[in-house]
Design an enzyme around this catalytic site. Structure first.
Site, PDB file in Angstrom:
ATOM      1  N   CYS A   1      44.243  31.881  43.217  1.00  0.00           N
ATOM      2  CA  CYS A   1      44.253  30.792  44.193  1.00  0.00           C
ATOM      3  C   CYS A   1      45.429  30.946  45.162  1.00  0.00           C
ATOM      4  O   CYS A   1      45.478  31.899  45.927  1.00  0.00           O
ATOM      5  CB  CYS A   1      44.260  29.456  43.459  1.00  0.00           C
ATOM      6  SG  CYS A   1      43.997  28.015  44.508  1.00  0.00           S
TER       7      CYS A   1
ATOM      8  N   HIS B   1      38.890  30.307  40.529  1.00  0.00           N
ATOM      9  CA  HIS B   1      39.595  29.958  39.293  1.00  0.00           C
ATOM     10  C   HIS B   1      38.890  30.557  38.082  1.00  0.00           C
ATOM     11  O   HIS B   1      37.966  29.952  37.534  1.00  0.00           O
ATOM     12  CB  HIS B   1      39.698  28.440  39.161  1.00  0.00           C
ATOM     13  CG  HIS B   1      40.679  27.837  40.104  1.00  0.00           C
ATOM     14  ND1 HIS B   1      41.980  27.565  39.755  1.00  0.00           N
ATOM     15  CD2 HIS B   1      40.562  27.497  41.410  1.00  0.00           C
ATOM     16  CE1 HIS B   1      42.629  27.066  40.799  1.00  0.00           C
ATOM     17  NE2 HIS B   1      41.786  27.024  41.816  1.00  0.00           N
TER      18      HIS B   1
ATOM     19  N   GLU C   1      39.859  30.634  35.157  1.00  0.00           N
ATOM     20  CA  GLU C   1      40.054  29.764  33.987  1.00  0.00           C
ATOM     21  C   GLU C   1      39.110  28.576  33.984  1.00  0.00           C
ATOM     22  O   GLU C   1      39.048  27.829  33.003  1.00  0.00           O
ATOM     23  CB  GLU C   1      41.500  29.273  33.937  1.00  0.00           C
ATOM     24  CG  GLU C   1      41.822  28.074  34.809  1.00  0.00           C
ATOM     25  CD  GLU C   1      41.860  28.357  36.308  1.00  0.00           C
ATOM     26  OE1 GLU C   1      41.993  27.403  37.088  1.00  0.00           O
ATOM     27  OE2 GLU C   1      41.758  29.534  36.692  1.00  0.00           O
TER      28      GLU C   1
END
Length: 384
Positions: free
Chosen positions: A273, A357, A359
């Site tokens: 990011c 992202h 995650e």
């Protein structure tokens, strides 16, 4: 169940659009950039994502609050979103993990929020005109004139350095792993079982990023955003991680300088990011403000080398400009929504970044193997 009495609230956009609804959070006012997120679940993760600092988040899914909130779903220590906009708040929150209703959670975190507005109309405005500066005014004395005045007073995110505002002030160690269903917790892993040492620059890091690293054998030392590279390197890391975060990456000159110094070494670097954007800037590329940005959990991204398409979680309003990439930086991923750059890799260093992202939290984990790539890059150093 009888619906309780409500407090009026107003959402005003800088273009003059007005939405009247009811307050479901704290009384008062908030200003910021109004964006929309298309994720159907994960509202607590979204609210606590530091990347949403100074942004008022509109959730396009109509029913929000059904499952309440739980401390286990928080992605940081507080709510960072400047405000919340939803269509409908259910009367009941029902989930075995629920600890607190969404309205109570918002009030506890002093977050202004509005419900009962036409979020489809609002989303169309944001989609067609781009992200708008806006204001939510909640209280019996709220007026359209005041809300509009406040909305137009927000300077916008362009040129705004927020990484140093959301970052921790002191370094700390992180050894908590992914949630365990049997223990209903995030287990703390002994340092002796974590062979890799990763130094993570906190520009607004989400907890699940740190958990993903620990789950892959990393002991993580988290540093404040403005930490000089010399201090990071003195910790003898096996890898350097550049975290997500809010705002415009260009004013973060302290971070760009530190990354440039790190890149003079042979230590593997991975950015997500904002960290991805800062890696691009440190390598000589430029970043640009996007009209609407990407905010959601259903964004298709293509790996340019393999052709594989992955569904990703996204949350960013700036991106690296592919046309500006220098010779030592190549594109690795692209968005299939708008063609914007999603991944980069240095050709002369072990350094790479991803705009979305991996995650998730919330969203799919199709891109999680990027963490494995980071581990593989560190393995030769650790095995020596």
């Amino acid at each position: 169940m009888t619906k309780p009495a409500t407090t009026p609230a107003i959402l005003a956009l800088a273009d003059g659009s007005i939405f009247r609804g009811e307050s479901i959070g704290a009384d008062g006012q908030t200003i910021g950039e109004v964006v929309f997120n298309t994720a159907m679940t994960g509202y607590q993760e979204i609210l606590t994502d530091p990347s949403y600092a100074k942004q008022i988040v509109t959730l396009t899914y109509p029913h929000v609050g059904n499952t309440g909130t739980t401390p286990q779903d928080a992605e940081s220590w507080k709510v960072w979103a400047a405000g919340l906009v939803i269509r409908d708040l259910p009367l009941l929150a029902s989930n075995w993990r629920n600890k607190q209703s969404l309205p109570d959670y918002l009030k506890e975190n002093d977050t202004v929020a509005i419900a009962g507005i036409d979020t489809r109309r609002l989303t169309r405005i944001l989609r067609e005109k781009g992200a708008q500066n806006g204001c939510i005014l909640a209280g019996a004395d709220a007026t359209e004139e005041k809300a509009l005045e406040l909305a137009r007073s927000f300077p916008g995110l362009k040129g705004m350095d927020l990484a140093k505002e959301v970052s921790v002030k002191e370094r700390y160690e992180w050894r908590y792993s992914l949630w365990n269903l049997e223990t209903d917790s995030h287990p703390e892993i002994p340092a002796s079982e974590l062979p890799y040492h990763v130094v993570a620059y906190d520009y607004g890091v989400k907890y699940n990023i740190l958990r993903m690293l620990v789950a892959r054998g990393c002991r993580v030392t988290v540093l404040p955003a403005q930490t000089p590279a010399s201090e990071a390197l003195a910790l003898n890391p096996d890898g350097i991680f550049l975290a997500n975060g809010p705002g415009d990456p260009e004013p973060c000159d302290y971070a760009i300088r530190a990354i440039q110094e790190v890149l003079e070494t042979d230590i593997p670097v991975f950015g997500i990011c904002l960290g991805h954007q800062l890696l691009a800037l440190a390598s000589g590329a430029i970043t640009v403000k996007m009209p609407s940005g990407h905010h959601g959990a259903n964004h298709p991204v293509q790996d340019l080398e393999t052709g594989v398409v992955m569904i990703t979680s996204q949350n960013h309003g700036f991106c690296a400009d592919e046309a500006s990439l220098p010779a030592n930086l190549r594109a690795t991923h692209k968005s299939l929504f708008d063609g914007t750059l999603q991944g980069i890799e240095r050709t002369d260093k072990v350094a790479f970044g991803f705009q979305g992202h991996p995650e998730a939290s919330p969203g799919p984990c199709d891109v999680a193997p990027l963490f494995d790539r980071f581990i593989s890059a560190m393995a030769p150093v650790v095995d020596r």
